[in-house]
Motif scaffolding. Structure first.
Motif, PDB file in Angstrom:
ATOM      1  N   TRP A   1       0.845  -1.181   0.000  1.00  0.00           N
ATOM      2  CA  TRP A   1       0.000   0.000   0.000  1.00  0.00           C
ATOM      3  C   TRP A   1       0.890   1.245   0.000  1.00  0.00           C
ATOM      4  O   TRP A   1       2.056   1.190   0.381  1.00  0.00           O
ATOM      5  N   LYS A   2       0.345   2.360  -0.448  1.00  0.00           N
ATOM      6  CA  LYS A   2       1.132   3.578  -0.607  1.00  0.00           C
ATOM      7  C   LYS A   2       0.956   4.560   0.548  1.00  0.00           C
ATOM      8  O   LYS A   2       1.923   5.140   1.036  1.00  0.00           O
ATOM      9  N   SER A   3      -0.259   4.771   0.993  1.00  0.00           N
ATOM     10  CA  SER A   3      -0.478   5.719   2.087  1.00  0.00           C
ATOM     11  C   SER A   3      -0.192   5.041   3.416  1.00  0.00           C
ATOM     12  O   SER A   3      -0.032   3.813   3.486  1.00  0.00           O
ATOM     13  N   ILE A   4      -0.113   5.823   4.475  1.00  0.00           N
ATOM     14  CA  ILE A   4       0.153   5.275   5.807  1.00  0.00           C
ATOM     15  C   ILE A   4      -1.078   4.511   6.292  1.00  0.00           C
ATOM     16  O   ILE A   4      -2.198   5.036   6.277  1.00  0.00           O
ATOM     17  N   LEU A   5      -0.864   3.271   6.701  1.00  0.00           N
ATOM     18  CA  LEU A   5      -1.957   2.440   7.189  1.00  0.00           C
ATOM     19  C   LEU A   5      -2.126   2.667   8.683  1.00  0.00           C
ATOM     20  O   LEU A   5      -1.186   2.501   9.465  1.00  0.00           O
ATOM     21  N   LYS A   6      -3.313   3.062   9.104  1.00  0.00           N
ATOM     22  CA  LYS A   6      -3.603   3.265  10.522  1.00  0.00           C
ATOM     23  C   LYS A   6      -3.790   1.905  11.199  1.00  0.00           C
ATOM     24  O   LYS A   6      -4.792   1.224  10.967  1.00  0.00           O
ATOM     25  N   ALA A   7      -2.818   1.525  11.998  1.00  0.00           N
ATOM     26  CA  ALA A   7      -2.855   0.232  12.689  1.00  0.00           C
ATOM     27  C   ALA A   7      -3.249   0.465  14.145  1.00  0.00           C
ATOM     28  O   ALA A   7      -2.479   0.212  15.080  1.00  0.00           O
ATOM     29  N   THR A   8      -4.467   0.952  14.328  1.00  0.00           N
ATOM     30  CA  THR A   8      -4.909   1.381  15.652  1.00  0.00           C
ATOM     31  C   THR A   8      -6.095   0.589  16.184  1.00  0.00           C
ATOM     32  O   THR A   8      -6.569   0.851  17.283  1.00  0.00           O
ATOM     33  N   ALA A   9      -6.592  -0.377  15.425  1.00  0.00           N
ATOM     34  CA  ALA A   9      -7.712  -1.199  15.868  1.00  0.00           C
ATOM     35  C   ALA A   9      -7.526  -2.612  15.341  1.00  0.00           C
ATOM     36  O   ALA A   9      -6.984  -2.816  14.252  1.00  0.00           O
ATOM     37  N   PHE A  10      -7.954  -3.592  16.120  1.00  0.00           N
ATOM     38  CA  PHE A  10      -7.831  -4.984  15.696  1.00  0.00           C
ATOM     39  C   PHE A  10      -8.592  -5.226  14.400  1.00  0.00           C
ATOM     40  O   PHE A  10      -9.628  -4.594  14.143  1.00  0.00           O
ATOM     41  N   GLY A  11      -8.082  -6.140  13.586  1.00  0.00           N
ATOM     42  CA  GLY A  11      -8.789  -6.548  12.390  1.00  0.00           C
ATOM     43  C   GLY A  11      -9.992  -7.407  12.748  1.00  0.00           C
ATOM     44  O   GLY A  11     -10.153  -7.846  13.883  1.00  0.00           O
ATOM     45  N   PRO A  12     -10.856  -7.673  11.786  1.00  0.00           N
ATOM     46  CA  PRO A  12     -12.046  -8.481  12.050  1.00  0.00           C
ATOM     47  C   PRO A  12     -11.687  -9.883  12.525  1.00  0.00           C
ATOM     48  O   PRO A  12     -10.680 -10.472  12.115  1.00  0.00           O
ATOM     49  N   THR A  13     -12.518 -10.399  13.414  1.00  0.00           N
ATOM     50  CA  THR A  13     -12.388 -11.771  13.889  1.00  0.00           C
ATOM     51  C   THR A  13     -12.750 -12.735  12.765  1.00  0.00           C
ATOM     52  O   THR A  13     -13.676 -12.484  12.008  1.00  0.00           O
ATOM     53  N   CYS A  14     -12.023 -13.845  12.668  1.00  0.00           N
ATOM     54  CA  CYS A  14     -12.316 -14.817  11.612  1.00  0.00           C
ATOM     55  C   CYS A  14     -13.659 -15.501  11.844  1.00  0.00           C
ATOM     56  O   CYS A  14     -14.105 -15.690  12.982  1.00  0.00           O
ATOM     57  N   ALA A  15     -14.283 -15.888  10.737  1.00  0.00           N
ATOM     58  CA  ALA A  15     -15.607 -16.505  10.767  1.00  0.00           C
ATOM     59  C   ALA A  15     -15.641 -17.671  11.747  1.00  0.00           C
ATOM     60  O   ALA A  15     -14.777 -18.547  11.720  1.00  0.00           O
ATOM     61  N   GLN A  16     -16.654 -17.680  12.609  1.00  0.00           N
ATOM     62  CA  GLN A  16     -16.786 -18.751  13.609  1.00  0.00           C
ATOM     63  C   GLN A  16     -18.214 -18.800  14.106  1.00  0.00           C
ATOM     64  O   GLN A  16     -18.952 -17.809  14.063  1.00  0.00           O
ATOM     65  N   ILE A  17     -18.605 -19.961  14.590  1.00  0.00           N
ATOM     66  CA  ILE A  17     -19.955 -20.145  15.123  1.00  0.00           C
ATOM     67  C   ILE A  17     -19.931 -20.810  16.494  1.00  0.00           C
ATOM     68  O   ILE A  17     -20.766 -20.529  17.340  1.00  0.00           O
ATOM     69  N   THR A  18     -18.959 -21.684  16.745  1.00  0.00           N
ATOM     70  CA  THR A  18     -18.887 -22.432  17.996  1.00  0.00           C
ATOM     71  C   THR A  18     -18.094 -21.619  19.012  1.00  0.00           C
ATOM     72  O   THR A  18     -16.864 -21.688  19.061  1.00  0.00           O
ATOM     73  N   THR A  19     -18.777 -20.848  19.842  1.00  0.00           N
ATOM     74  CA  THR A  19     -18.098 -19.909  20.733  1.00  0.00           C
ATOM     75  C   THR A  19     -17.741 -20.500  22.091  1.00  0.00           C
ATOM     76  O   THR A  19     -17.083 -19.846  22.894  1.00  0.00           O
ATOM     77  N   LEU A  20     -18.182 -21.725  22.383  1.00  0.00           N
ATOM     78  CA  LEU A  20     -17.818 -22.408  23.629  1.00  0.00           C
ATOM     79  C   LEU A  20     -18.150 -21.555  24.846  1.00  0.00           C
ATOM     80  O   LEU A  20     -17.287 -21.196  25.650  1.00  0.00           O
ATOM     81  N   GLY A  21     -19.403 -21.221  25.000  1.00  0.00           N
ATOM     82  CA  GLY A  21     -19.813 -20.390  26.123  1.00  0.00           C
ATOM     83  C   GLY A  21     -19.306 -18.981  25.940  1.00  0.00           C
ATOM     84  O   GLY A  21     -19.617 -18.305  24.955  1.00  0.00           O
TER      85      GLY A  21
ATOM     86  N   LEU B   1     -22.839 -25.407   8.760  1.00  0.00           N
ATOM     87  CA  LEU B   1     -22.378 -26.797   8.666  1.00  0.00           C
ATOM     88  C   LEU B   1     -21.132 -27.044   9.507  1.00  0.00           C
ATOM     89  O   LEU B   1     -20.707 -28.194   9.657  1.00  0.00           O
ATOM     90  N   SER B   2     -20.545 -25.974  10.056  1.00  0.00           N
ATOM     91  CA  SER B   2     -19.372 -26.131  10.922  1.00  0.00           C
ATOM     92  C   SER B   2     -19.756 -26.531  12.337  1.00  0.00           C
ATOM     93  O   SER B   2     -18.925 -27.083  13.064  1.00  0.00           O
ATOM     94  N   GLY B   3     -20.979 -26.237  12.753  1.00  0.00           N
ATOM     95  CA  GLY B   3     -21.379 -26.595  14.103  1.00  0.00           C
ATOM     96  C   GLY B   3     -22.443 -25.688  14.655  1.00  0.00           C
ATOM     97  O   GLY B   3     -23.150 -24.995  13.916  1.00  0.00           O
ATOM     98  N   THR B   4     -22.540 -25.686  15.978  1.00  0.00           N
ATOM     99  CA  THR B   4     -23.486 -24.843  16.692  1.00  0.00           C
ATOM    100  C   THR B   4     -22.706 -24.005  17.698  1.00  0.00           C
ATOM    101  O   THR B   4     -21.480 -24.100  17.795  1.00  0.00           O
ATOM    102  N   GLN B   5     -23.417 -23.215  18.484  1.00  0.00           N
ATOM    103  CA  GLN B   5     -22.754 -22.393  19.486  1.00  0.00           C
ATOM    104  C   GLN B   5     -21.992 -23.241  20.491  1.00  0.00           C
ATOM    105  O   GLN B   5     -20.932 -22.848  20.981  1.00  0.00           O
ATOM    106  N   SER B   6     -22.489 -24.425  20.778  1.00  0.00           N
ATOM    107  CA  SER B   6     -21.914 -25.230  21.857  1.00  0.00           C
ATOM    108  C   SER B   6     -21.124 -26.449  21.390  1.00  0.00           C
ATOM    109  O   SER B   6     -20.466 -27.097  22.209  1.00  0.00           O
ATOM    110  N   ALA B   7     -21.150 -26.770  20.093  1.00  0.00           N
ATOM    111  CA  ALA B   7     -20.490 -28.008  19.668  1.00  0.00           C
ATOM    112  C   ALA B   7     -20.093 -27.948  18.191  1.00  0.00           C
ATOM    113  O   ALA B   7     -20.711 -27.240  17.397  1.00  0.00           O
TER     114      ALA B   7
END
Length: 562
Positions: A83-103, A297-303
């Motif tokens: 990239w050419k302009s200054i990248l503001k690295a001041t906030a976390f990037g998005p969390t990767c896709a997920q469904i099973t949060t284990l509580g 198809l990856s699972g549910t919140q708990s499993a």
């Protein structure tokens, strides 16, 4: 001395001081460019501007790969374009896709595929500019199905340990680990591991810009992060990218085979209504699936769902089973730290109680049902035959009588924790003589628990309890409850940070010598485990560790490949 001479000397001293400041500033700029709004670092891809936090220079949400979307879904990650302009690295990037949060462990559940970002934590710029600092590359846990780097505040490790710490997001669940005939071209399947390898290559190219030493990189992680660390120690594609390894709950042993992964992947394709063929039409169908469909198809919140594999033997990224690599010496012989917590199973038990409606305590029937279900079925390490011999259930019940425990939950904790501890000990004894190796057990049973209060539940030294001692206020995902450590816990935290940092510097958690943490299999000595606890940590013998987890019993019950 005349007044003129004194003035001349002062002028000379002033010019000399100015030249020193200018030289120091030039050295500093080699690592960071200082801006009023935050520190800057110049990477090969472009300039990033971060923030100061807790005395550290922090750079968040740096992209290390092109978004793995569209035609790049289920492909090896592609290096991020410059990239050419200054990248503001001041906030976390998005969390990767997920469904099973284990509580409350992970989350929030989401469908983000554009998630391949990393974060860098460095001591303040003055410290970073003085020397090449060791690098700790940290891989979050979550069963390779959930979790996120933004749960981990590495400022204490960076400032107190004088390390450059890199944390990373990588593809999870079916997005990150999938074998299918239509997709298996070239390097395939273990996309989450390949993401981490690309991030490690980013470290090799760019970490000097943050004050780090590209030739001194410790790869470590907790739970699935520990397992993934083992994959890098084994993988030929990670050769030269790591110099030390930390397994926090704990060294991997057995993973799914290529055949198992392919069978599950084909079943996923059929369930997704794309099929199990090897043609381009099927591949196009899979890559066109809505992310929400893949996650369902990856699972549910708990499993997990039935198609999940996690890392598997693919022949290239992961060429063989971990246990086989350890036994045959086919791995990078780097210094290693390997350990577990004393009550590993209380985490999964906590998740189970969290999802009960209503949340009620475990019963004696729960304990008996678990033992009967587990030890009357297949005994293989990944749920494959042969079966346990007749009478195994009765032997386990006799070894773990309910009357010996204050509650059924604590009996369940013991009967589920001990087999894993003994399996880990088995590999300690294999790996210990082959490399510089340090074993530990985290035993602080007062550790704060970030789940909500549940009836009669005792967390003790549960799986994930030790994370908050390295990453302050760790509390899982956004629903978790953060807790401050008390005075004694904070002192143990200081000790662990120092040990992790010393290991990153020297491959020895003591820095030098064999005290207080003895090498596991030092020449002329007995195998030793370091018990991390409050008010003091102590070295215990391998025999003491074995007795506390009934390993003499479990070694006759478990089927452990070696």
């Amino acid at each position: 001395m005349s007044q003129e001479s004194k003035q001349a000397r002062r002028a000379w001293a002033g010019r000399r001081a100015l030249s020193v400041v200018v030289a120091a500033g030039a050295a500093l700029a080699a690592h960071f460019a200082i801006a009023a709004s935050g520190p800057r670092a110049v990477t090969q891809e472009g300039t990033v501007e971060g923030v100061y936090k807790n005395g550290a220079a922090v750079f968040l949400g740096i992209p290390y790969a092109e978004p793995p979307v569209g035609d790049l879904r289920w492909e090896p990650p592609k290096r991020k374009d410059a990239w050419k302009s200054i990248l503001k690295a001041t906030a976390f990037g998005p969390t990767c896709a997920q469904i099973t949060t284990l509580g409350v462990f992970a989350g929030p559940a989401n469908n983000n595929e554009d998630c391949l970002y990393l974060n860098v934590f460095s001591p303040n710029v003055e410290s970073a500019a003085q020397s090449k600092l060791p690098v700790l590359f940290w891989i979050h846990g979550g069963g390779n199905v959930d979790g996120e780097s933004n749960d981990y505040d590495a400022t204490k490790l960076a400032v107190q340990g004088r390390l450059v710490v890199v944390t990373v997001n990588y593809r999870l669940n079916l997005m990150g680990f999938l074998s299918h005939p239509a997709l298996n071209k070239g390097k395939f399947g273990n996309y989450g591991i390949m993401d981490q390898q690309l991030a490690l290559n980013w470290v090799k190219r760019n970490v000097a810009a943050f004050g780090g030493d590209k030739n001194n990189v410790t790869v470590g992680g907790q739970s699935a992060g520990a397992s993934d660390t083992g994959m890098h120690v084994i993988s030929p594609l990670s050769k030269g990218l790591l110099d030390r390894a930390i397994y926090e709950s704990s060294v991997p042993s057995t993973i799914p085979t290529a055949d198992i992964a392919l069978t599950r992947g084909k079943a996923f394709g059929v369930a997704a209504k794309c099929g199990d063929g090897a043609d381009t039409k099927t591949a196009k169908c899979l890559r066109a699936l809505p992310a929400s469909k893949v996650l369902t198809l990856s699972g549910t919140q708990s499993a997990n769902g039935p198609y999940i594999t996690g890392p598997f033997v693919d022949g290239a990224v992961i060429p063989l089973q971990p246990w086989e690599a350890w036994s045959n010496g086919q791995f990078a012989h780097v210094p290693m730290m390997n350990g577990r917590v004393q009550d590993e199973a209380n985490f999964s038990l906590g998740i189970a109680e969290y999802f009960k409606k209503p949340r009620v305590a475990f019963t004696a029937d729960d304990f008996t049902t678990y033992v009967k279900t587990t030890y009357s079925g297949p005994a293989g390490p990944i749920n494959t035959p042969p079966n346990y011999p007749a009478g195994t259930v009765e032997k386990v019940l006799a070894k773990y009588p309910l009357y010996a425990y204050a509650s059924p939950q604590l009996a369940l904790d013991a009967v589920q924790t001990d087999p894993g501890a003994c399996r880990a000990r088995h590999y300690d004894r294999i790996l210990g003589p082959q490399t510089q190796y340090y074993a530990y057990e985290f035993q602080d049973r007062t550790a704060p628990f970030y789940f909500p209060k549940m009836p009669g539940f005792q967390a003790l030294a549960y799986h994930t309890a030790d994370i908050q001692y390295l990453f302050p206020l760790y509390h899982g995902g956004p629903e978790g409850i953060p807790h401050e450590l008390n005075r004694l816990q904070s002192r143990l935290s200081d000790q662990l940070v120092q040990a992790w940092a010393s290991f990153a510097y020297t491959g020895n958690p003591n820095g030098q010598g064999d005290s207080p943490w003895p090498r596991y299999a030092a020449k002329g000595g007995k195998p030793t485990v370091f018990a991390q606890n409050i008010p003091v940590s102590t070295a215990i013998t391998d025999a003491q560790f074995s007795a506390s987890h009934k390993c003499d019993f479990w070694e006759k019950i478990l089927i452990i490949p070696d």
